[in-house]
Design a protein around this motif. Structure first.
Motif, PDB file in Angstrom:
ATOM      1  N   SER A  94      -4.124   4.847   0.828  1.00  0.00           N
ATOM      2  CA  SER A  94      -4.121   5.371  -0.539  1.00  0.00           C
ATOM      3  C   SER A  94      -2.774   5.144  -1.210  1.00  0.00           C
ATOM      4  CB  SER A  94      -4.455   6.870  -0.500  1.00  0.00           C
ATOM      5  OG  SER A  94      -4.289   7.445  -1.769  1.00  0.00           O
ATOM      6  N   GLU A  95      -1.693   5.426  -0.488  1.00  0.00           N
ATOM      7  CA  GLU A  95      -0.355   5.270  -1.058  1.00  0.00           C
ATOM      8  C   GLU A  95       0.013   3.793  -1.256  1.00  0.00           C
ATOM      9  OE1 GLU A  95       1.368   8.194  -2.169  1.00  0.00           O
ATOM     10  OE2 GLU A  95      -0.716   8.676  -1.755  1.00  0.00           O
ATOM     11  N   ILE A  96      -0.400   2.945  -0.331  1.00  0.00           N
ATOM     12  CA  ILE A  96      -0.131   1.514  -0.479  1.00  0.00           C
ATOM     13  C   ILE A  96      -0.851   0.977  -1.709  1.00  0.00           C
ATOM     14  CG2 ILE A  96      -0.607  -0.758   0.556  1.00  0.00           C
ATOM     15  CD1 ILE A  96       0.046   0.619   3.298  1.00  0.00           C
ATOM     16  N   ARG A  97      -2.074   1.421  -1.923  1.00  0.00           N
ATOM     17  CA  ARG A  97      -2.819   0.981  -3.114  1.00  0.00           C
ATOM     18  C   ARG A  97      -2.146   1.451  -4.396  1.00  0.00           C
ATOM     19  NH1 ARG A  97      -8.872   1.864  -0.635  1.00  0.00           N
ATOM     20  NH2 ARG A  97      -8.975  -0.194   0.373  1.00  0.00           N
ATOM     21  N   ARG A  98      -1.636   2.674  -4.385  1.00  0.00           N
ATOM     22  CA  ARG A  98      -0.898   3.168  -5.565  1.00  0.00           C
ATOM     23  C   ARG A  98       0.376   2.349  -5.775  1.00  0.00           C
ATOM     24  NH1 ARG A  98       0.432   9.168  -5.561  1.00  0.00           N
ATOM     25  NH2 ARG A  98       1.248   8.585  -7.585  1.00  0.00           N
ATOM     26  N   GLY A 115      -7.178  10.163   9.319  1.00  0.00           N
ATOM     27  CA  GLY A 115      -6.420  10.807   8.259  1.00  0.00           C
ATOM     28  C   GLY A 115      -5.154  10.110   7.816  1.00  0.00           C
ATOM     29  N   LEU A 116      -4.224   9.869   8.745  1.00  0.00           N
ATOM     30  CA  LEU A 116      -2.952   9.270   8.356  1.00  0.00           C
ATOM     31  C   LEU A 116      -3.143   7.845   7.850  1.00  0.00           C
ATOM     32  CD1 LEU A 116       0.083   9.473   8.027  1.00  0.00           C
ATOM     33  CD2 LEU A 116       0.320   8.832  10.432  1.00  0.00           C
ATOM     34  N   ALA A 117      -4.023   7.084   8.478  1.00  0.00           N
ATOM     35  CA  ALA A 117      -4.274   5.714   8.006  1.00  0.00           C
ATOM     36  C   ALA A 117      -4.858   5.741   6.600  1.00  0.00           C
ATOM     37  CB  ALA A 117      -5.201   4.981   8.961  1.00  0.00           C
ATOM     38  N   ALA A 118      -5.752   6.691   6.335  1.00  0.00           N
ATOM     39  CA  ALA A 118      -6.342   6.807   4.993  1.00  0.00           C
ATOM     40  C   ALA A 118      -5.287   7.210   3.968  1.00  0.00           C
ATOM     41  CB  ALA A 118      -7.492   7.810   5.010  1.00  0.00           C
ATOM     42  N   VAL A 119      -4.373   8.105   4.352  1.00  0.00           N
ATOM     43  CA  VAL A 119      -3.267   8.486   3.458  1.00  0.00           C
ATOM     44  C   VAL A 119      -2.393   7.265   3.172  1.00  0.00           C
ATOM     45  CG1 VAL A 119      -1.124   9.828   3.312  1.00  0.00           C
ATOM     46  CG2 VAL A 119      -3.232  10.928   4.064  1.00  0.00           C
ATOM     47  N   GLU A 142      -7.493  -6.602   2.229  1.00  0.00           N
ATOM     48  CA  GLU A 142      -7.284  -6.824   3.655  1.00  0.00           C
ATOM     49  C   GLU A 142      -5.832  -6.581   4.040  1.00  0.00           C
ATOM     50  OE1 GLU A 142      -8.861  -8.939   1.634  1.00  0.00           O
ATOM     51  OE2 GLU A 142     -10.879  -9.111   2.448  1.00  0.00           O
ATOM     52  N   GLU A 143      -4.912  -7.070   3.213  1.00  0.00           N
ATOM     53  CA  GLU A 143      -3.489  -6.885   3.492  1.00  0.00           C
ATOM     54  C   GLU A 143      -3.117  -5.408   3.465  1.00  0.00           C
ATOM     55  OE1 GLU A 143       0.404  -9.243   2.199  1.00  0.00           O
ATOM     56  OE2 GLU A 143      -0.474  -8.118   0.539  1.00  0.00           O
ATOM     57  N   ASP A 144      -3.645  -4.679   2.494  1.00  0.00           N
ATOM     58  CA  ASP A 144      -3.347  -3.251   2.391  1.00  0.00           C
ATOM     59  C   ASP A 144      -3.877  -2.489   3.601  1.00  0.00           C
ATOM     60  OD1 ASP A 144      -2.242  -3.921  -0.038  1.00  0.00           O
ATOM     61  OD2 ASP A 144      -3.799  -2.955  -1.254  1.00  0.00           O
ATOM     62  N   LEU A 145      -5.071  -2.821   4.039  1.00  0.00           N
ATOM     63  CA  LEU A 145      -5.657  -2.165   5.203  1.00  0.00           C
ATOM     64  C   LEU A 145      -4.847  -2.477   6.462  1.00  0.00           C
ATOM     65  CD1 LEU A 145      -7.925  -0.441   6.385  1.00  0.00           C
ATOM     66  CD2 LEU A 145      -9.275  -2.530   6.621  1.00  0.00           C
ATOM     67  N   TYR A 146      -4.471  -3.727   6.635  1.00  0.00           N
ATOM     68  CA  TYR A 146      -3.663  -4.133   7.786  1.00  0.00           C
ATOM     69  C   TYR A 146      -2.328  -3.391   7.787  1.00  0.00           C
ATOM     70  CZ  TYR A 146      -0.806  -7.066  10.812  1.00  0.00           C
ATOM     71  OH  TYR A 146       0.035  -7.502  11.782  1.00  0.00           O
ATOM     72  N   THR A 147      -1.681  -3.334   6.633  1.00  0.00           N
ATOM     73  CA  THR A 147      -0.386  -2.659   6.523  1.00  0.00           C
ATOM     74  C   THR A 147      -0.538  -1.166   6.817  1.00  0.00           C
ATOM     75  OG1 THR A 147       0.335  -4.286   4.888  1.00  0.00           O
ATOM     76  CG2 THR A 147       1.590  -2.228   5.008  1.00  0.00           C
ATOM     77  N   ALA A 148      -1.571  -0.540   6.246  1.00  0.00           N
ATOM     78  CA  ALA A 148      -1.783   0.896   6.443  1.00  0.00           C
ATOM     79  C   ALA A 148      -2.030   1.235   7.907  1.00  0.00           C
ATOM     80  CB  ALA A 148      -2.957   1.379   5.589  1.00  0.00           C
ATOM     81  N   THR A 149      -2.868   0.458   8.566  1.00  0.00           N
ATOM     82  CA  THR A 149      -3.170   0.768   9.969  1.00  0.00           C
ATOM     83  C   THR A 149      -1.977   0.467  10.875  1.00  0.00           C
ATOM     84  OG1 THR A 149      -4.280  -1.369  10.242  1.00  0.00           O
ATOM     85  CG2 THR A 149      -5.670   0.529   9.722  1.00  0.00           C
ATOM     86  N   GLY A 150      -1.230  -0.596  10.567  1.00  0.00           N
ATOM     87  CA  GLY A 150      -0.031  -0.896  11.346  1.00  0.00           C
ATOM     88  C   GLY A 150       1.015   0.200  11.210  1.00  0.00           C
ATOM     89  N   LEU A 151       1.257   0.633   9.969  1.00  0.00           N
ATOM     90  CA  LEU A 151       2.213   1.716   9.739  1.00  0.00           C
ATOM     91  C   LEU A 151       1.745   3.008  10.402  1.00  0.00           C
ATOM     92  CD1 LEU A 151       3.227   1.174   6.011  1.00  0.00           C
ATOM     93  CD2 LEU A 151       4.693   0.923   8.020  1.00  0.00           C
ATOM     94  N   CYS A 152       0.462   3.279  10.287  1.00  0.00           N
ATOM     95  CA  CYS A 152      -0.091   4.497  10.893  1.00  0.00           C
ATOM     96  C   CYS A 152       0.152   4.500  12.398  1.00  0.00           C
ATOM     97  CB  CYS A 152      -1.579   4.608  10.586  1.00  0.00           C
ATOM     98  SG  CYS A 152      -2.367   6.006  11.399  1.00  0.00           S
ATOM     99  N   GLY A 153      -0.146   3.393  13.046  1.00  0.00           N
ATOM    100  CA  GLY A 153       0.053   3.314  14.493  1.00  0.00           C
ATOM    101  C   GLY A 153       1.504   3.517  14.880  1.00  0.00           C
TER     102      GLY A 153
END
Length: 190
Positions: A128-132, A121-125, A147-158
């Motif tokens: 989504s926000e990083i893409r916006r 959930g939080l990683a998906a949120v 790839e960069e957006d996914l890496y950033t999202a999962t790093g921030l989520c963690g």
């Protein structure tokens, strides 16, 4: 994610809002969270719930996404008003930490949701926000954008998931999260 027959239909939007409000009320009251409790609080039928969401976790994810959308709109408006990117970025990340702390039950519920790609959930949120944010300030055509957006999202989520439950100040957590951001997010083009 479930989609009502007509997602823009005002009745469907009102039902969705009532369900989200009821979900928040049940979580804040600390009551046992069930679809029956949420639909009873929202005064909608079980079928209405399932017309809008597949599960309580998805409803929680949607509620958390709404909260993040509000923060992102404020962030974007502040950036366009000429505020320092560093100031806005740190302030936004601090607000995210404070939101996750204030809405910890909602965050836990939302993390039970998995999107189509399998993100929690939080990683998906965050994704989504990083893409916006990228659409507003970045280079969406960049070959490594996804790839960069996914890496950033999962790093921030963690980082935010662990830090939001700890004792560290929201400012120190925001600084650590800010350091994870790619340069284009720290110094976006305006």
């Amino acid at each position: 994610m479930s989609q009502p027959a007509d997602y823009r239909d005002p009745r469907s939007l009102r039902s969705r809002e009532r369900i989200i409000r009821a979900l928040r009320a049940e979580l804040r009251a600390g009551r046992s969270l069930t679809i029956a409790a949420v639909t009873g609080e929202a005064k909608v039928t079980r079928q209405t719930f399932y017309n809008n969401f597949d599960s309580l976790e998805e409803a929680g994810w949607f509620a958390l996404l709404e909260d993040f959308n509000t923060l992102l709109v404020d962030d974007i408006q502040t950036r366009w008003s000429g505020a320092s990117p560093d100031f806005v970025g740190l302030a936004s990340l601090r607000k995210i930490v404070e939101l996750l702390r204030a809405e910890s039950s909602l965050s836990l519920l939302a993390n039970g949701y998995r999107d189509e790609a399998g993100l929690t959930g939080l990683a998906a949120v965050m994704l989504s926000e990083i893409r916006r944010f990228r659409a507003e300030f970045g280079d969406p055509a960049s070959p490594l954008a996804q790839e960069e957006d996914l890496y950033t999202a999962t790093g921030l989520c963690g980082l935010l998931t662990v830090a939001a439950t700890g004792d560290a100040s929201s400012t120190s957590i925001a600084r650590a999260a800010y350091a994870l951001l790619p340069e284009w997010m720290r110094q976006p083009r305006l």
